[in-house]
Design a protein around this motif. Structure first.
Motif, PDB file in Angstrom:
ATOM      1  N   PHE A 140       0.835  -1.206   0.000  1.00  0.00           N
ATOM      2  CA  PHE A 140       0.000   0.000   0.000  1.00  0.00           C
ATOM      3  C   PHE A 140       0.870   1.257   0.000  1.00  0.00           C
ATOM      4  N   SER A 141       1.856   1.303   0.877  1.00  0.00           N
ATOM      5  CA  SER A 141       2.714   2.474   1.018  1.00  0.00           C
ATOM      6  C   SER A 141       3.535   2.729  -0.241  1.00  0.00           C
ATOM      7  N   LEU A 142       4.114   1.676  -0.802  1.00  0.00           N
ATOM      8  CA  LEU A 142       4.919   1.836  -2.011  1.00  0.00           C
ATOM      9  C   LEU A 142       4.033   2.242  -3.197  1.00  0.00           C
ATOM     10  N   SER A 143       2.838   1.679  -3.285  1.00  0.00           N
ATOM     11  CA  SER A 143       1.909   2.066  -4.356  1.00  0.00           C
ATOM     12  C   SER A 143       1.513   3.531  -4.224  1.00  0.00           C
ATOM     13  N   GLU A 144       1.300   3.970  -2.991  1.00  0.00           N
ATOM     14  CA  GLU A 144       0.961   5.373  -2.749  1.00  0.00           C
ATOM     15  C   GLU A 144       2.133   6.279  -3.146  1.00  0.00           C
ATOM     16  N   GLN A 145       3.340   5.881  -2.795  1.00  0.00           N
ATOM     17  CA  GLN A 145       4.513   6.671  -3.151  1.00  0.00           C
ATOM     18  C   GLN A 145       4.675   6.757  -4.664  1.00  0.00           C
ATOM     19  N   ILE A 146       4.507   5.647  -5.343  1.00  0.00           N
ATOM     20  CA  ILE A 146       4.627   5.652  -6.806  1.00  0.00           C
ATOM     21  C   ILE A 146       3.587   6.598  -7.406  1.00  0.00           C
ATOM     22  N   TYR A 147       2.375   6.566  -6.882  1.00  0.00           N
ATOM     23  CA  TYR A 147       1.340   7.495  -7.348  1.00  0.00           C
ATOM     24  C   TYR A 147       1.785   8.947  -7.145  1.00  0.00           C
ATOM     25  N   LEU A 148       2.276   9.256  -5.951  1.00  0.00           N
ATOM     26  CA  LEU A 148       2.692  10.635  -5.660  1.00  0.00           C
ATOM     27  C   LEU A 148       3.814  11.096  -6.587  1.00  0.00           C
ATOM     28  N   GLU A 149       4.738  10.205  -6.878  1.00  0.00           N
ATOM     29  CA  GLU A 149       5.840  10.583  -7.753  1.00  0.00           C
ATOM     30  C   GLU A 149       5.375  10.675  -9.205  1.00  0.00           C
ATOM     31  N   ARG A 150       4.740   9.629  -9.685  1.00  0.00           N
ATOM     32  CA  ARG A 150       4.375   9.527 -11.095  1.00  0.00           C
ATOM     33  C   ARG A 150       3.265  10.513 -11.480  1.00  0.00           C
ATOM     34  N   ASP A 151       2.258  10.662 -10.615  1.00  0.00           N
ATOM     35  CA  ASP A 151       1.066  11.427 -10.984  1.00  0.00           C
ATOM     36  C   ASP A 151       0.985  12.826 -10.369  1.00  0.00           C
ATOM     37  N   VAL A 152       1.781  13.086  -9.338  1.00  0.00           N
ATOM     38  CA  VAL A 152       1.719  14.395  -8.681  1.00  0.00           C
ATOM     39  C   VAL A 152       3.027  15.169  -8.871  1.00  0.00           C
ATOM     40  N   LEU A 153       4.140  14.596  -8.451  1.00  0.00           N
ATOM     41  CA  LEU A 153       5.415  15.306  -8.467  1.00  0.00           C
ATOM     42  C   LEU A 153       5.994  15.457  -9.887  1.00  0.00           C
ATOM     43  N   PHE A 154       6.170  14.358 -10.576  1.00  0.00           N
ATOM     44  CA  PHE A 154       6.852  14.410 -11.862  1.00  0.00           C
ATOM     45  C   PHE A 154       6.133  15.294 -12.885  1.00  0.00           C
ATOM     46  N   PRO A 155       4.798  15.274 -12.959  1.00  0.00           N
ATOM     47  CA  PRO A 155       4.140  16.158 -13.935  1.00  0.00           C
ATOM     48  C   PRO A 155       4.438  17.651 -13.709  1.00  0.00           C
ATOM     49  N   ARG A 156       4.807  18.024 -12.496  1.00  0.00           N
ATOM     50  CA  ARG A 156       5.164  19.421 -12.247  1.00  0.00           C
ATOM     51  C   ARG A 156       6.422  19.827 -13.000  1.00  0.00           C
ATOM     52  N   PHE A 157       7.206  18.842 -13.435  1.00  0.00           N
ATOM     53  CA  PHE A 157       8.499  19.112 -14.048  1.00  0.00           C
ATOM     54  C   PHE A 157       8.599  18.635 -15.499  1.00  0.00           C
ATOM     55  N   GLN A 158       7.495  18.168 -16.039  1.00  0.00           N
ATOM     56  CA  GLN A 158       7.528  17.714 -17.426  1.00  0.00           C
ATOM     57  C   GLN A 158       6.887  18.778 -18.308  1.00  0.00           C
ATOM     58  N   PHE A 159       7.453  18.943 -19.441  1.00  0.00           N
ATOM     59  CA  PHE A 159       6.988  20.005 -20.344  1.00  0.00           C
ATOM     60  C   PHE A 159       6.173  19.429 -21.477  1.00  0.00           C
TER      61      PHE A 159
END
Length: 159
Positions: A140-159
């Protein structure tokens, strides 16, 4: 007085980075050796029990290795470059990190299949039951982290 809490998706980038590094990464790196010891114990003590998932110790060790390598690369080449909302350098390997996330999700899916979705059999001892509970919590925790990185954090830095 404002009682509303900020959702994780709305967290400031530096707060989100701190959560990932100190909350998720540190917890996962601490938990995996313990899960490996439990898996080894269960496979050894209950080796005659056909309900013991064969190869679970090796699967946990592979997950530990994959996740440790991923965290080291991600921290060095991606997350540190995002501090203070700095635009990432063109060579920031966000796509590679997402590929590694997919591989980690495949490993989690395999663990779910091996453990019947983390359902311990009736014959399971307390250590076996604890192992499955903690493995499910890691999933659960790792899936949540992957979501936060892939869907929340990384899109802030992709053009």
């Amino acid at each position: 007085m404002n009682d509303q809490q900020t959702s994780m998706e709305e967290l400031d980038t530096d707060v989100l980075l701190e959560l990932i590094l100190q909350g998720y990464d540190a917890a996962h790196l601490a938990k995996l050796p313990e899960l490996h010891r439990l898996a080894r114990k269960i496979e050894a003590v209950h080796r005659a029990n056909p309900e013991v998932p064969k190869g679970i110790t090796l699967a946990i060790k592979k997950m530990e290795h994959s996740l440790t390598d991923h965290i080291e690369r991600e921290n060095a080449y991606v997350l540190k470059r995002m501090e203070h909302d700095q635009p990432p350098r063109p060579d920031t390997p966000i796509a590679q990190m997402n590929e590694e996330h997919s591989f980690l999700k495949e490993q989690l899916n395999s663990l779910r299949r091996m453990t019947c979705n983390y359902r311990a059999p009736d014959s399971a001892c307390r250590s076996w039951q604890r192992f499955y509970r903690e493995l499910k919590a890691l999933d659960f925790s790792l899936s949540e982290q992957i979501y936060l990185e892939r869907d929340v954090l990384f899109p802030r830095f992709q053009f």
